[in-house]
Design a protein around this motif. Structure first.
Motif, PDB file in Angstrom:
ATOM      1  N   ASP A  14      68.879 -19.849   7.676  1.00 53.61           N
ATOM      2  CA  ASP A  14      69.712 -20.313   8.720  1.00 53.61           C
ATOM      3  C   ASP A  14      68.759 -20.855   9.604  1.00 53.61           C
ATOM      4  O   ASP A  14      69.188 -22.202  10.144  1.00 53.61           O
ATOM      5  N   PHE A  61      75.379 -17.567  12.930  1.00 53.70           N
ATOM      6  CA  PHE A  61      75.909 -17.755  11.464  1.00 53.70           C
ATOM      7  C   PHE A  61      76.676 -16.309  11.406  1.00 53.70           C
ATOM      8  O   PHE A  61      76.384 -15.343  11.657  1.00 53.70           O
ATOM      9  N   ARG A  84      78.631 -19.217   6.756  1.00 56.94           N
ATOM     10  CA  ARG A  84      77.895 -19.217   5.756  1.00 56.94           C
ATOM     11  C   ARG A  84      78.469 -19.798   4.442  1.00 56.94           C
ATOM     12  O   ARG A  84      77.974 -20.109   3.451  1.00 56.94           O
TER      13      ARG A  84
END
Length: 129
Positions: A14, A61, A84
């Protein structure tokens, strides 16, 4: 132009995705290509809006099995939330485009006849990974 993101609750992938997207945003947004790709009324305000974030933007996220790619809470904490479910398979340009879209929401642009969707199109046409 410098954009700063704080990646919250992020794993390494991420964090890397957000940093790579930041580089693409900083390179693409000031380009003539981006400016020429904007056809929406009021589009001349997009680039200055995207370049005027003095503070780091929190990015978080999450995973949800819905159709939401990302969202913001401008009145709550100005965090950009990225799903995600989509971003794990997105290109860096797609993530950067979605970040630009959500950043405009933080600046007050909404989905009705302004930047929210059109910025994705203009950015994607000019983004080179």
């Amino acid at each position: 132009m410098q954009i700063y993101f704080i990646c919250m609750l992020c794993n390494f992938n991420d964090w890397y995705r957000v940093q790579h997207a930041r580089i693409l945003l900083e390179r693409t947004l000031p380009s003539q290509c981006f400016a020429k790709g904007m056809r929406e009324r009021g589009a001349e305000d997009w680039t200055p809006a995207l370049q005027s974030f003095p503070d780091p933007i929190p990015v978080e996220f999450y995973r949800a099995d819905n159709r939401t790619i990302g969202y913001t809470e401008p009145d709550l904490n100005n965090t950009i939330h990225l799903n995600r479910k989509f971003h794990d398979s997105f290109s860096f340009c797609q993530t950067a485009s979605n970040l630009a879209h959500e950043m405009l929401h933080l600046k007050g642009f909404r989905h009705f006849s302004d930047a929210a969707y059109s910025v994705n199109e203009a950015f994607s046409a000019c983004c080179n990974e």
